[in-house]
Design a protein around this motif. Sequence first.
Motif, mmCIF file in Angstrom:
data_model
loop_
_atom_site.group_PDB
_atom_site.id
_atom_site.type_symbol
_atom_site.label_atom_id
_atom_site.label_comp_id
_atom_site.label_asym_id
_atom_site.label_seq_id
_atom_site.Cartn_x
_atom_site.Cartn_y
_atom_site.Cartn_z
ATOM 1 N N GLU A 1 16.585 -6.840 4.877
ATOM 2 C CA GLU A 1 15.157 -6.564 4.759
ATOM 3 C C GLU A 1 14.765 -6.537 3.289
ATOM 4 O O GLU A 1 15.632 -6.540 2.411
ATOM 5 C CB GLU A 1 14.797 -5.231 5.414
ATOM 6 N N VAL A 2 13.476 -6.506 3.043
ATOM 7 C CA VAL A 2 13.032 -6.448 1.650
ATOM 8 C C VAL A 2 13.258 -5.047 1.101
ATOM 9 O O VAL A 2 13.320 -4.067 1.839
ATOM 10 C CB VAL A 2 11.546 -6.856 1.483
ATOM 11 N N LYS A 3 13.391 -5.007 -0.214
ATOM 12 C CA LYS A 3 13.521 -3.721 -0.900
ATOM 13 C C LYS A 3 12.607 -3.756 -2.116
ATOM 14 O O LYS A 3 12.314 -4.819 -2.667
ATOM 15 C CB LYS A 3 14.959 -3.441 -1.305
ATOM 16 N N TYR A 4 12.152 -2.575 -2.504
ATOM 17 C CA TYR A 4 11.257 -2.453 -3.648
ATOM 18 C C TYR A 4 12.026 -1.908 -4.830
ATOM 19 O O TYR A 4 12.709 -0.891 -4.721
ATOM 20 C CB TYR A 4 10.088 -1.523 -3.319
ATOM 21 N N GLU A 5 11.908 -2.598 -5.937
ATOM 22 C CA GLU A 5 12.527 -2.153 -7.180
ATOM 23 C C GLU A 5 11.401 -1.868 -8.167
ATOM 24 O O GLU A 5 10.475 -2.670 -8.312
ATOM 25 C CB GLU A 5 13.482 -3.211 -7.723
ATOM 26 N N ASN B 1 0.815 -1.197 0.000
ATOM 27 C CA ASN B 1 0.000 0.000 0.000
ATOM 28 C C ASN B 1 0.860 1.263 0.000
ATOM 29 O O ASN B 1 1.983 1.263 0.490
ATOM 30 C CB ASN B 1 -0.971 -0.001 1.184
ATOM 31 N N VAL B 2 0.297 2.324 -0.555
ATOM 32 C CA VAL B 2 0.989 3.606 -0.689
ATOM 33 C C VAL B 2 0.848 4.389 0.608
ATOM 34 O O VAL B 2 -0.222 4.433 1.211
ATOM 35 C CB VAL B 2 0.395 4.411 -1.862
ATOM 36 N N GLN B 3 1.942 5.019 1.024
ATOM 37 C CA GLN B 3 1.944 5.878 2.201
ATOM 38 C C GLN B 3 2.347 7.290 1.789
ATOM 39 O O GLN B 3 3.267 7.462 0.984
ATOM 40 C CB GLN B 3 2.933 5.377 3.247
ATOM 41 N N ILE B 4 1.677 8.263 2.386
ATOM 42 C CA ILE B 4 2.033 9.663 2.155
ATOM 43 C C ILE B 4 3.224 10.006 3.046
ATOM 44 O O ILE B 4 3.399 9.438 4.113
ATOM 45 C CB ILE B 4 0.829 10.569 2.485
ATOM 46 N N TYR B 5 4.026 10.954 2.626
ATOM 47 C CA TYR B 5 5.196 11.435 3.376
ATOM 48 C C TYR B 5 6.295 10.393 3.430
ATOM 49 O O TYR B 5 6.866 10.130 4.467
ATOM 50 C CB TYR B 5 4.828 11.875 4.794
ATOM 51 N N GLY B 6 6.600 9.814 2.328
ATOM 52 C CA GLY B 6 7.693 8.868 2.262
ATOM 53 C C GLY B 6 8.607 9.221 1.112
ATOM 54 O O GLY B 6 8.532 10.302 0.542
ATOM 55 N N THR B 7 9.459 8.286 0.773
ATOM 56 C CA THR B 7 10.391 8.489 -0.320
ATOM 57 C C THR B 7 10.375 7.274 -1.222
ATOM 58 O O THR B 7 10.408 6.148 -0.741
ATOM 59 C CB THR B 7 11.825 8.680 0.224
ATOM 60 N N SER B 8 10.307 7.529 -2.499
ATOM 61 C CA SER B 8 10.443 6.462 -3.483
ATOM 62 C C SER B 8 11.082 7.062 -4.727
ATOM 63 O O SER B 8 10.970 8.266 -4.958
ATOM 64 C CB SER B 8 9.089 5.843 -3.829
ATOM 65 N N PRO B 9 11.730 6.247 -5.529
ATOM 66 C CA PRO B 9 12.378 6.780 -6.729
ATOM 67 C C PRO B 9 11.398 7.145 -7.848
ATOM 68 O O PRO B 9 11.795 7.774 -8.820
ATOM 69 C CB PRO B 9 13.311 5.649 -7.162
ATOM 70 N N ILE B 10 10.110 6.778 -7.697
ATOM 71 C CA ILE B 10 9.166 7.045 -8.791
ATOM 72 C C ILE B 10 8.090 8.071 -8.448
ATOM 73 O O ILE B 10 7.481 8.636 -9.347
ATOM 74 C CB ILE B 10 8.493 5.746 -9.301
#
Length: 98
Positions: free
Chosen positions: A90-94, A28-37
Motif C-alpha cells: 500500500e502507499v505510505k506517507y513520508e 486530507n487531514v483526519q482527526i484521531y489518527g497517528t502521524s510522525p509529525i
Amino acid sequence: MEITITDQALNWFKEEVEVEAGNKVQFNVQIYGTSPIREGYSLAFKLDNDDSKKSVSVEKDGIEFYVEEQDVWFFDGYDLKVAYDEDKEEVKYEYIEQ
C-alpha cells in the motif's frame, strides 16, 4: 510545501484505486489518527474532482494530487512524499523536513 509521488505509488493508485488521467486525488487531514509529525492526526486521501480550494498540487501522468488550503497547516515545515510500501502492499506517507 511540495508533494512528490513516486512511480511505484502512482502505479498503486492506478491499479488498486483505479485512478486514471483526468482524476484528482485529495490528501486530507483526519482527526484521531497517528502521524510522525502531528500527534492525534493522520493523513488520508479521497478522489475529489472539486479542487477549487487546493493550495498545493502536483500532476503526474495526467493525475492531479493536491492538498486543500484548510489542511496545509498539517505540513508546516514538511514536504509530502507518497511512496509505496512493498511489505504492506500500500502507499505510505513520508514527511520530509524542509
